[in-house]
Design a protein around this motif. Structure first.
Motif, PDB file in Angstrom:
ATOM      1  N   GLU A  14       0.842  -1.208   0.036  1.00 17.89           N
ATOM      2  CA  GLU A  14       0.009  -0.088  -0.160  1.00 17.89           C
ATOM      3  C   GLU A  14       0.900   1.430  -0.298  1.00 17.89           C
ATOM      4  N   GLY A  45      -0.462   4.603   0.130  1.00 24.46           N
ATOM      5  CA  GLY A  45      -1.329   5.590   0.620  1.00 24.46           C
ATOM      6  C   GLY A  45      -2.056   6.120  -0.389  1.00 24.46           C
ATOM      7  N   LYS A  53      -6.333  -5.071   9.078  1.00 22.69           N
ATOM      8  CA  LYS A  53      -6.736  -3.640   8.892  1.00 22.69           C
ATOM      9  C   LYS A  53      -8.123  -3.636   8.307  1.00 22.69           C
ATOM     10  N   THR A  57     -10.541   5.117  10.160  1.00 17.00           N
ATOM     11  CA  THR A  57     -10.207   5.429   8.793  1.00 17.00           C
ATOM     12  C   THR A  57      -9.084   4.379   8.260  1.00 17.00           C
ATOM     13  N   ASP A  58      -8.639   4.394   6.998  1.00 14.96           N
ATOM     14  CA  ASP A  58      -7.745   3.548   6.207  1.00 14.96           C
ATOM     15  C   ASP A  58      -6.293   3.762   6.986  1.00 14.96           C
ATOM     16  N   TYR A  59      -6.103   5.220   7.326  1.00 14.75           N
ATOM     17  CA  TYR A  59      -4.863   5.697   7.803  1.00 14.75           C
ATOM     18  C   TYR A  59      -4.886   5.428   9.150  1.00 14.75           C
ATOM     19  N   ASP A  60      -5.898   5.290  10.129  1.00 14.01           N
ATOM     20  CA  ASP A  60      -5.737   4.978  11.347  1.00 14.01           C
ATOM     21  C   ASP A  60      -5.630   3.459  11.664  1.00 14.01           C
ATOM     22  N   SER A  68      -4.152   1.446   9.394  1.00  9.29           N
ATOM     23  CA  SER A  68      -2.723   1.206   9.171  1.00  9.29           C
ATOM     24  C   SER A  68      -1.808   1.440  10.260  1.00  9.29           C
ATOM     25  N   ILE A  69      -1.813   2.441  10.894  1.00 10.06           N
ATOM     26  CA  ILE A  69      -0.952   2.716  12.125  1.00 10.06           C
ATOM     27  C   ILE A  69      -1.380   1.568  12.909  1.00 10.06           C
TER      28      ILE A  69
END
Lengths: 95, 504
Positions: free
Chosen positions: B126, B128, B331, B341-344, B346-347
């Motif tokens: 991925e 981003g 994920k 969210t995708d971002y959160d 991922s982290i």
């Protein structure tokens, strides 16, 4: 396939075996004799024959993941021509 | 596969003096298998031992010593293969790769050239912004690591430590599907994440437990697509291999340098030599390893000391059944089940220990987004400041869930929550009890807030006049009210009341 003295010299170099120039023709001849024998073997039709890896029905022996060896720095280094502070010391090899 | 939709990214374009160029990158990642003992001997793999302390006679290649394979190492290679959706070869075999180097006492490395244990797989990388590259894995094989030479301890001698000699490696070979320096680093990051989830390699790059060789070539736009259609490499440029990099930053810098070097050669009418190069981080350049060239004639042949490696499908099935939930699946589940969210997501799924912590928080917390904010911003930030690992976090998931619940129910304001977080982080205790005992509860009683607003307005008639001219000054009143109530007033209520009372 025929081995000339140049190839013989290269093979010797790759194997890190010193061969004097005047010995190369004889070495090349020896290689050719061996390869000649192998060429003879290649006449046999082995299509569809599984390569045989052992004459007895053995399987690869396996070991469990346990530390059973090591801790013998002195013994490991005992045959080394030179060692220092636990390391093998060798002539400088650097890129 | 998984329910993941993504867009294929465009390749990175490098502007030359004459044309634009694209890169084609394939990688060979060497991952040290997380075993106690070496691949073919019973010596320890522990990092940082006295030199030559972790050496069995097999590793030192004493005459007559025979290799016996470590079952666990085989299992980890299979596990890794399954984790990369790869085909597992029930029969594989070992070959000798012949070359001379002081840190390789056998004079050959035992590897798997002709019949590797793992065949074709894939890794979703991925990048981003909803973009991801599916990188194909060509193969994974098991092989021995070499020892370590130290060149700077003496002006005339090199010192050799065989502790790493014979440690088990997995070489993970990708297809040339990577199209830029950032993608290359992202690929290694993803691979490392999967290996750590699987537990087959600790991924410690600093200790050299994960290292990458990068094959780089340049091509004009459209050539790569021709290669993709035909799998014919003649559409691509001549590649150079940059050896042995153990940092994401170096990987990117080396590819970047190498791309520009090759472009300059080709645009000047020259041609790139296929060769092995070394990246020098101090000078930020790659250099030819000329000495490696002649030795490239490895004269592989089947290792006569080892029978073929045959494994049972049932064993592979058992390993497959024991696989953990992997990053992609985790994920997607975090996004779906917790509304992240995708971002959160991922982290939180980057490291399996982080994901496990968050999941425990969500055992009692109800607002995923809010909990994610607190874990990512407050907890991770605070732990980082203290250089503390999440597994040693002074705040337990239950305590953090308690704080989140108090915010969610409007019992405390976000500002007070930060104070509460700090108290629990340093002193411990039950969040609800602390809030009760120390009187940190948010004032939602409009009567009390109204009284505070009235008092501030009565005491500051000049400010009231100014605010009527300039409504932005309402913020000043809100601040004063918050101050007067010790930060415990519900900010929403204060805002509404101030606006109403000032007639704004």
């Amino acid at each position: 396939m025929s081995i000339d003295t140049k190839t013989a010299a290269k093979v010797a170099k790759l194997a890190r075996i010193r061969v004097e120039d005047d010995a190369l023709p004889a070495l090349a001849q020896e290689f050719n004799t061996i390869l000649g024998f192998i060429e003879q073997l290649q006449e046999v039709d082995v299509d569809g024959v599984e390569p045989m890896v052992s004459v007895t029905p053995m399987r690869l022996k396996r070991r469990s993941d346990e530390v059973t060896d090591g801790d013998q720095q002195g013994k490991v280094l005992s045959n080394a021509p030179d060692s220092r502070e636990g390391f093998f010391a060798v002539p400088k090899v650097v890129e | 596969m998984l329910d993941l939709t993504f867009e294929t990214p465009k390749p990175k374009v490098f502007a030359g003096a004459k044309h634009d160029w694209e890169l084609v990158i394939g990688m060979e990642v060497h991952a040290q298998i997380s075993s106690q003992a070496k691949l073919f001997s019973g010596a320890s793999t522990k990092f940082g031992a006295e030199p030559n302390a972790n050496v069995a006679f097999v590793d030192a290649a004493m005459p007559g010593m025979l290799p016996v394979i470590n079952d666990f190492c085989v299992e980890q290679a299979v596990r890794t293969g399954l984790g990369l959706n790869a085909e597992i070869n029930l029969k594989s075999a070992f070959d000798r790769k012949n070359y001379f180097y002081p840190d390789l006492p056998q004079g050959y490395q035992i590897s798997q050239l002709y019949e590797p244990i793992v065949g074709e797989g894939e890794v979703l990388v991925e990048l981003g912004g909803g973009k991801a590259r599916l990188v194909r894995i060509e193969r994974i094989h098991i092989e021995q690591d070499a020892g370590k030479s130290i060149h700077d301890m003496d002006p005339h001698m090199s010192f050799v430590d065989l502790n790493r000699t014979g440690v088990a490696l997995m070489e993970i070979v990708s297809r040339p599907d990577i199209r830029g320096p950032e993608e290359a680093a992202a690929y290694v990051t993803k691979l490392r994440q999967i290996l750590r989830y699987l537990g087959t390699c600790d991924g410690n790059m600093q200790n050299g437990n994960l290292r990458a060789d990068v094959n780089v070539s340049i091509c004009r736009h459209g050539q790569y697509e021709k290669y993709q259609e035909t799998q014919d490499f003649s559409h691509l440029g001549t590649r150079c291999e940059i050896k042995n990099m153990n940092s994401m930053r170096f990987i990117q810098a080396a590819i970047d340098y190498e791309a520009r070097r090759q472009i300059a050669i080709v645009e000047a009418g020259g041609s790139v030599d296929q060769e092995t190069r070394l990246y020098d981080p101090d000078k930020n350049e790659t250099r030819s390893m000329r000495s490696k060239e002649e030795a490239h004639d490895y004269r592989y042949f089947p290792c006569p000391d080892l029978m073929p490696l045959e494994i049972e499908q049932a064993w592979v099935d058992d390993i497959e059944a024991s696989l953990p939930e992997l990053p992609d699946a985790k994920k997607v589940r975090f996004m779906h089940d917790f509304g992240l969210t995708d971002y959160d997501a991922s982290i939180l799924t980057a490291e399996v220990v982080n994901a496990a912590y968050f999941e425990k928080v969500m055992g009692t917390a109800s607002d995923g987004k809010l909990a994610a904010n607190w874990v990512i911003n407050e907890l991770f930030g605070r732990l980082k400041k203290d250089e503390c690992d999440i597994v040693d976090s002074p705040i337990s998931p239950a305590q953090l869930a308690g704080i989140v619940a108090l915010i969610k129910s409007d019992a405390i304001s976000g500002k007070i929550a930060k104070d509460l977080f700090e108290i629990i982080y340093t002193e411990g205790g039950d969040p609800a009890e602390i809030v009760e005992k120390r009187g940190m509860k948010q004032v939602t009683d409009t009567g009390a807030i109204e009284a505070a607003v009235d008092a501030i307005i009565a005491a500051n008639p000049e400010q009231v006049e100014k605010a009527k001219q300039n409504p932005k000054l309402a913020g000043w009143f809100v601040g004063q009210v918050m101050k007067a109530t010790g930060g415990k007033a519900n900010p929403k209520s204060v805002n509404q009341l101030v606006a109403a009372k000032l007639g704004l």
